[in-house]
Design a protein around this motif. Structure first.
Motif, mmCIF file in Angstrom:
data_model
loop_
_atom_site.group_PDB
_atom_site.id
_atom_site.type_symbol
_atom_site.label_atom_id
_atom_site.label_comp_id
_atom_site.label_asym_id
_atom_site.label_seq_id
_atom_site.Cartn_x
_atom_site.Cartn_y
_atom_site.Cartn_z
ATOM 1 N N PRO A 42 -4.867 2.994 -15.356
ATOM 2 C CA PRO A 42 -3.757 2.057 -15.115
ATOM 3 C C PRO A 42 -2.964 2.324 -13.826
ATOM 4 C CG PRO A 42 -3.770 2.760 -17.403
ATOM 5 C CD PRO A 42 -4.814 3.578 -16.719
ATOM 6 N N ASP A 43 -2.733 3.590 -13.482
ATOM 7 C CA ASP A 43 -1.980 3.868 -12.249
ATOM 8 C C ASP A 43 -2.763 3.408 -11.020
ATOM 9 O OD1 ASP A 43 0.131 4.960 -13.626
ATOM 10 O OD2 ASP A 43 -0.475 7.040 -13.319
ATOM 11 N N THR A 44 -4.067 3.717 -11.007
ATOM 12 C CA THR A 44 -4.899 3.340 -9.862
ATOM 13 C C THR A 44 -4.974 1.820 -9.729
ATOM 14 O OG1 THR A 44 -6.198 5.352 -10.157
ATOM 15 C CG2 THR A 44 -7.206 3.604 -8.842
ATOM 16 N N VAL A 45 -5.178 1.152 -10.851
ATOM 17 C CA VAL A 45 -5.261 -0.318 -10.823
ATOM 18 C C VAL A 45 -3.947 -0.903 -10.313
ATOM 19 C CG1 VAL A 45 -5.447 -2.373 -12.309
ATOM 20 C CG2 VAL A 45 -7.031 -0.445 -12.608
ATOM 21 N N SER A 46 -2.841 -0.336 -10.779
ATOM 22 C CA SER A 46 -1.525 -0.820 -10.360
ATOM 23 C C SER A 46 -1.331 -0.655 -8.849
ATOM 24 C CB SER A 46 -0.474 -0.048 -11.149
ATOM 25 O OG SER A 46 0.775 -0.268 -10.640
ATOM 26 N N TYR A 102 20.245 -3.959 2.369
ATOM 27 C CA TYR A 102 19.628 -2.659 2.678
ATOM 28 C C TYR A 102 18.637 -2.750 3.846
ATOM 29 C CZ TYR A 102 21.937 -1.292 -1.560
ATOM 30 O OH TYR A 102 22.917 -1.037 -2.485
ATOM 31 N N ASP A 103 18.567 -1.638 4.582
ATOM 32 C CA ASP A 103 17.672 -1.548 5.750
ATOM 33 C C ASP A 103 16.307 -0.998 5.360
ATOM 34 O OD1 ASP A 103 19.837 -2.158 7.652
ATOM 35 O OD2 ASP A 103 20.630 -0.214 6.989
ATOM 36 N N MET A 104 16.260 -0.293 4.252
ATOM 37 C CA MET A 104 15.006 0.356 3.876
ATOM 38 C C MET A 104 15.009 0.615 2.377
ATOM 39 S SD MET A 104 13.486 3.781 5.689
ATOM 40 C CE MET A 104 11.967 4.530 5.089
ATOM 41 N N VAL A 105 13.839 0.484 1.760
ATOM 42 C CA VAL A 105 13.643 0.857 0.355
ATOM 43 C C VAL A 105 12.416 1.757 0.297
ATOM 44 C CG1 VAL A 105 13.110 0.036 -1.983
ATOM 45 C CG2 VAL A 105 14.627 -1.322 -0.504
ATOM 46 N N PHE A 106 12.557 2.900 -0.375
ATOM 47 C CA PHE A 106 11.418 3.803 -0.551
ATOM 48 C C PHE A 106 11.143 3.942 -2.035
ATOM 49 C CE2 PHE A 106 10.073 8.304 -1.347
ATOM 50 C CZ PHE A 106 8.740 8.080 -1.036
ATOM 51 N N ALA A 107 9.892 3.699 -2.444
ATOM 52 C CA ALA A 107 9.531 3.745 -3.861
ATOM 53 C C ALA A 107 8.604 4.920 -4.139
ATOM 54 C CB ALA A 107 8.854 2.439 -4.265
ATOM 55 N N ASP A 108 9.021 5.746 -5.122
ATOM 56 C CA ASP A 108 8.220 6.907 -5.543
ATOM 57 C C ASP A 108 8.514 7.190 -7.025
ATOM 58 O OD1 ASP A 108 6.521 9.070 -5.363
ATOM 59 O OD2 ASP A 108 7.938 10.380 -4.323
ATOM 60 N N GLY A 109 8.652 6.121 -7.810
ATOM 61 C CA GLY A 109 8.969 6.265 -9.230
ATOM 62 C C GLY A 109 7.715 6.094 -10.079
ATOM 63 N N ALA A 110 7.795 5.234 -11.102
ATOM 64 C CA ALA A 110 6.661 5.013 -12.016
ATOM 65 C C ALA A 110 5.626 4.115 -11.339
ATOM 66 C CB ALA A 110 7.177 4.370 -13.297
ATOM 67 N N LYS A 111 4.400 4.616 -11.218
ATOM 68 C CA LYS A 111 3.382 3.890 -10.427
ATOM 69 C C LYS A 111 3.087 2.513 -11.022
ATOM 70 C CE LYS A 111 3.750 7.571 -8.324
ATOM 71 N NZ LYS A 111 4.842 7.602 -7.348
ATOM 72 N N GLN A 112 3.150 2.416 -12.351
ATOM 73 C CA GLN A 112 2.817 1.123 -12.959
ATOM 74 C C GLN A 112 3.939 0.101 -12.810
ATOM 75 O OE1 GLN A 112 0.864 1.591 -16.858
ATOM 76 N NE2 GLN A 112 0.255 3.628 -16.161
ATOM 77 N N GLU A 113 5.065 0.507 -12.237
ATOM 78 C CA GLU A 113 6.168 -0.433 -11.993
ATOM 79 C C GLU A 113 6.241 -0.850 -10.522
ATOM 80 O OE1 GLU A 113 9.756 1.437 -13.460
ATOM 81 O OE2 GLU A 113 9.169 1.133 -15.549
ATOM 82 N N TYR A 114 5.278 -0.416 -9.721
ATOM 83 C CA TYR A 114 5.378 -0.671 -8.275
ATOM 84 C C TYR A 114 5.442 -2.172 -7.938
ATOM 85 C CZ TYR A 114 4.893 4.040 -6.149
ATOM 86 O OH TYR A 114 5.111 5.327 -5.690
ATOM 87 N N ALA A 115 4.738 -3.019 -8.679
ATOM 88 C CA ALA A 115 4.786 -4.460 -8.375
ATOM 89 C C ALA A 115 6.213 -4.980 -8.586
ATOM 90 C CB ALA A 115 3.802 -5.218 -9.256
ATOM 91 N N ASP A 116 6.880 -4.478 -9.631
ATOM 92 C CA ASP A 116 8.271 -4.900 -9.876
ATOM 93 C C ASP A 116 9.200 -4.326 -8.809
ATOM 94 O OD1 ASP A 116 7.739 -6.318 -12.308
ATOM 95 O OD2 ASP A 116 7.450 -4.378 -13.261
ATOM 96 N N TYR A 117 8.936 -3.098 -8.371
ATOM 97 C CA TYR A 117 9.762 -2.515 -7.296
ATOM 98 C C TYR A 117 9.605 -3.356 -6.018
ATOM 99 C CZ TYR A 117 9.672 1.854 -10.133
ATOM 100 O OH TYR A 117 9.771 2.803 -11.127
ATOM 101 N N LEU A 118 8.382 -3.847 -5.776
ATOM 102 C CA LEU A 118 8.164 -4.664 -4.575
ATOM 103 C C LEU A 118 9.042 -5.919 -4.620
ATOM 104 C CD1 LEU A 118 6.612 -5.343 -1.951
ATOM 105 C CD2 LEU A 118 4.916 -6.498 -3.386
ATOM 106 N N ALA A 119 9.047 -6.594 -5.769
ATOM 107 C CA ALA A 119 9.854 -7.813 -5.890
ATOM 108 C C ALA A 119 11.328 -7.497 -5.659
ATOM 109 C CB ALA A 119 9.648 -8.431 -7.269
ATOM 110 N N GLU A 120 11.805 -6.398 -6.233
ATOM 111 C CA GLU A 120 13.211 -6.010 -6.033
ATOM 112 C C GLU A 120 13.458 -5.628 -4.576
ATOM 113 O OE1 GLU A 120 15.905 -6.097 -7.888
ATOM 114 O OE2 GLU A 120 14.818 -6.967 -9.565
ATOM 115 N N ALA A 121 12.518 -4.918 -3.977
ATOM 116 C CA ALA A 121 12.714 -4.464 -2.591
ATOM 117 C C ALA A 121 12.823 -5.646 -1.643
ATOM 118 C CB ALA A 121 11.555 -3.559 -2.180
ATOM 119 N N VAL A 122 11.985 -6.652 -1.816
ATOM 120 C CA VAL A 122 12.030 -7.815 -0.913
ATOM 121 C C VAL A 122 13.399 -8.501 -1.045
ATOM 122 C CG1 VAL A 122 10.997 -10.053 -0.384
ATOM 123 C CG2 VAL A 122 9.525 -8.098 -0.882
#
Ligand code: SAM
Length: 212
Positions: free
Chosen positions: A175-179, A127-147
């Motif tokens: 929790p969302d802000t901390v994430s 993939y050329d691009m990944v855009f994340a706008d799902g569950a805020k507390q899952e963003y760290a996991d989305y980052l790992a998948e995106a890389v």
């Protein structure tokens, strides 16, 4: 009274005009509680998709299609947007918006499901691009998948990186802000990424993958 900083941010946001199709998709998103990306963030997504000549893009959180429209308008004419959402009704409305904007069904692959169940099924480096706008507390996991999903030179972008002005305020510890604060640290500490935090909309954190 509006401060000069607020007026400048509002000016930057209003700089990007939404046409009737985007406006209607935004209204549907607000009605459904799938809060759409603001125009400044949407314009940045289009801009990035064009700069990376995006043919294959993954979106996490289709909502009712506002960010998808911005992405599709920036992507190559033969590109495909793969978009994941857990709510089929949101995706039904997004499909309507994409058709209204003239994008054929072949340009969009909508996958219904939880992001962390779906993303592992997508190809490494495809993939050329990944855009994340799902569950805020899952963003760290989305980052790992995106890389994993991105080719070198591809870009990952996260909406809500400033989360209603809460991320910058150390007193806010929900929790969302901390994430989201943690996400910023993870991106900055990753040698494979070069990042920029843009105060557009609710904050767009973007990073280009510079190494495998
Ligand atoms: C903020 S809205 C997305 C708005 C959309 N990006 C736009 O600009 O129009 C968040 C969306 O993520 C979806 N969502 C929430 N948690 C999810 C998860 N774990 N996996 C997949 N989708 C999720 C919601 O159903 C919702 O449609």
């Amino acid at each position: 009274m509006t401060s000069p900083v607020e007026a400048t941010l509002a000016y930057a946001e209003q700089f990007h005009h939404e046409d009737e199709i985007l406006h209607a998709a935004r209204q549907r998103g607000l009605e459904m509680g799938a809060v759409p990306i603001l125009p400044g963030g949407g314009a940045a997504l289009s801009f990035i998709a064009t700069v990376v000549n995006a043919k294959s893009v993954v979106e996490i959180g289709t909502g009712c299609g506002v960010s998808g429209l911005w992405l599709l308008r920036g992507m190559r004419g033969d590109g495909t947007l793969t978009s994941v959402d857990v709510e089929p009704e949101h995706q039904r409305l997004a499909r309507h918006a994409f058709a209204e904007a003239g994008f054929s069904g072949g340009r969009v692959r909508l996958i219904s499901g939880r992001a962390l169940d779906v993303l592992p099924r997508l190809s490494d480096g495809g993939y050329d691009m990944v855009f994340a706008d799902g569950a805020k507390q899952e963003y760290a996991d989305y980052l790992a998948e995106a890389v994993r999903l991105l080719r070198v030179g591809g870009v990952v972008a996260f909406d809500n990186a400033l989360w209603h002005d809460r991320v910058a305020d150390p007193a806010q510890r929900d929790p969302d802000t901390v994430s989201l604060r943690e996400l910023g640290k993870l991106v900055q500490g990753d040698d494979r990424l070069r990042s920029v935090l843009m105060p557009l909309g609710d904050g767009l954190l973007a990073a280009v993958k510079i190494a495998q």
